[in-house]
Design a protein around this motif. Sequence first.
Motif, short mmCIF file in Angstrom:
data_model
loop_
_atom_site.label_atom_id
_atom_site.label_comp_id
_atom_site.label_asym_id
_atom_site.label_seq_id
_atom_site.Cartn_x
_atom_site.Cartn_y
_atom_site.Cartn_z
N GLN A 48 0.82 -1.21 0.00
CA GLN A 48 0.00 0.00 0.00
C GLN A 48 0.86 1.27 0.00
O GLN A 48 0.42 2.32 -0.47
CB GLN A 48 -0.92 0.00 1.22
CG GLN A 48 -2.00 -1.08 1.16
CD GLN A 48 -2.76 -1.21 2.47
OE1 GLN A 48 -2.59 -0.40 3.39
NE2 GLN A 48 -3.59 -2.24 2.58
N ASN A 244 -1.31 14.00 0.68
CA ASN A 244 -0.68 12.90 1.40
C ASN A 244 0.82 12.83 1.10
O ASN A 244 1.62 12.53 1.98
CB ASN A 244 -1.35 11.57 1.04
CG ASN A 244 -2.74 11.44 1.63
OD1 ASN A 244 -3.07 12.10 2.61
ND2 ASN A 244 -3.56 10.61 1.03
N MET A 273 2.52 7.01 7.94
CA MET A 273 1.13 7.21 7.55
C MET A 273 0.45 5.88 7.23
O MET A 273 -0.69 5.64 7.64
CB MET A 273 1.06 8.13 6.33
CG MET A 273 1.52 9.55 6.61
SD MET A 273 1.43 10.61 5.14
CE MET A 273 -0.35 10.66 4.87
N THR A 274 1.15 4.99 6.53
CA THR A 274 0.56 3.71 6.15
C THR A 274 0.36 2.81 7.36
O THR A 274 -0.69 2.16 7.49
CB THR A 274 1.46 3.00 5.12
OG1 THR A 274 1.77 3.90 4.04
CG2 THR A 274 0.76 1.78 4.54
N SER A 277 -2.55 4.14 9.53
CA SER A 277 -3.84 3.83 8.92
C SER A 277 -4.17 2.35 9.07
O SER A 277 -5.29 1.98 9.45
CB SER A 277 -3.83 4.21 7.45
OG SER A 277 -5.07 3.92 6.83
N SER A 281 -7.11 0.60 11.49
CA SER A 281 -8.09 -0.28 10.85
C SER A 281 -8.17 -1.61 11.60
O SER A 281 -9.27 -2.15 11.79
CB SER A 281 -7.72 -0.52 9.38
OG SER A 281 -7.80 0.67 8.65
N SER A 287 -12.24 5.29 8.98
CA SER A 287 -11.36 6.13 8.18
C SER A 287 -11.41 7.61 8.59
O SER A 287 -10.42 8.32 8.44
CB SER A 287 -11.75 6.00 6.70
OG SER A 287 -13.09 6.39 6.49
N GLN A 290 -9.06 8.02 11.33
CA GLN A 290 -7.71 7.85 10.79
C GLN A 290 -7.20 9.17 10.21
O GLN A 290 -6.05 9.54 10.41
CB GLN A 290 -7.71 6.76 9.72
CG GLN A 290 -7.98 5.36 10.24
CD GLN A 290 -8.06 4.34 9.13
OE1 GLN A 290 -7.46 4.51 8.07
NE2 GLN A 290 -8.82 3.27 9.34
N ARG A 291 -8.08 9.88 9.50
CA ARG A 291 -7.69 11.17 8.94
C ARG A 291 -7.39 12.18 10.05
O ARG A 291 -6.47 12.99 9.93
CB ARG A 291 -8.80 11.71 8.04
CG ARG A 291 -9.04 10.88 6.78
CD ARG A 291 -9.99 11.57 5.83
NE ARG A 291 -10.34 10.72 4.71
CZ ARG A 291 -11.43 9.96 4.65
NH1 ARG A 291 -12.29 9.97 5.66
NH2 ARG A 291 -11.67 9.20 3.61
N ILE A 294 -3.88 11.31 11.42
CA ILE A 294 -2.83 11.72 10.50
C ILE A 294 -2.71 13.24 10.46
O ILE A 294 -1.60 13.79 10.42
CB ILE A 294 -3.11 11.16 9.09
CG1 ILE A 294 -2.97 9.64 9.10
CG2 ILE A 294 -2.15 11.77 8.06
CD1 ILE A 294 -3.36 8.97 7.80
#
Length: 314
Positions: A48, A244, A273-274, A277, A281, A287, A290-291, A294
């Motif tokens: 990802q 991003n 970041m990955t 996230s 999850s 999500s 999650q935003r 971040i």
Amino acid sequence: MFSGVLQRFQRFQRAFQAILGLILINIVFLVLSPTYRQIGNFQNIFAQATVLGIMASGSTVVLISGGLDLSVGSLLALIAVIVGTLLARGYAVWLCIATGLLVATGIGCINGLVVIGTGVPPFIVTLGMMMVLRGLAELVGAGKDLYSFPWSFRILGSGYTVPVFIMAAVYAFSSLFLTRMRAGFYAYAIGGNPEVARLAGVQVNRLRLVYYALGGFMAGLAAIVLTARLNFASSTFGQGMELNAIAAAVIGGTSLSGGIGGALGTIVGVLVMTCLSAGLSHLGIGSSWQRVAIGVIIVLAVWLDVAQRRRVLR
């Protein structure tokens, strides 16, 4: 000589801070989530991270040079539908890829030329280009079924081995470019003080064009990897990805003011970041939150950048 040593120290310090943050994030999720500990999860994380990582490498060079490119997300979408259209018409895979990369690099050059030629701030120029490219992507991809591409193309994005290898090659090049090539070394000088760099004999405008072209090329390469991985192309690709990419660079220690940053820090920022996230999850957090998480990290990274700059000025 002293300035070069100082720059290397600053890059190492900021990369170390990002690495420390990445380690702490993974420790937390490894403790809280049993599923996060599985090998397959880390394979998915690397897979990802590839598209964002490739794009962020180009954004890093542009940011270090004191520039900004908000159009790379829309550029990704345009290149995806161009390559998808060519593949759907039966053109050779190598020709489709070469065309996509050439168009992406050319659009990056156009961004640079407009910024240099008009004196309009990069934020405004690339914001306008972002809208233009998104519209063009919608026009090119309208009413077309762009999917089921040849295996020789899909292998570029299949699994995680090939995409990760491509991303590793990109960062090896970016690191060499910034630390061993004259054009990359001058990016720090231009980002730090373009007028001083110009008085020192640096071809500032010509090199800025190179940096924007490189950013466009990386966005095009990211588009190809994403299209190959998903096995379809859409004009909706890349929405918000430009932010991003900038965020990953900033988290990794690249300054929004220019003159500071590096490839190592950016790839760590991408992984931060990955992993964040993915970990949220696994904990069942949506999500939207999650935003939020971040966003908080981005603000902290920028605050740290400003604080360190003030400390140096004192």
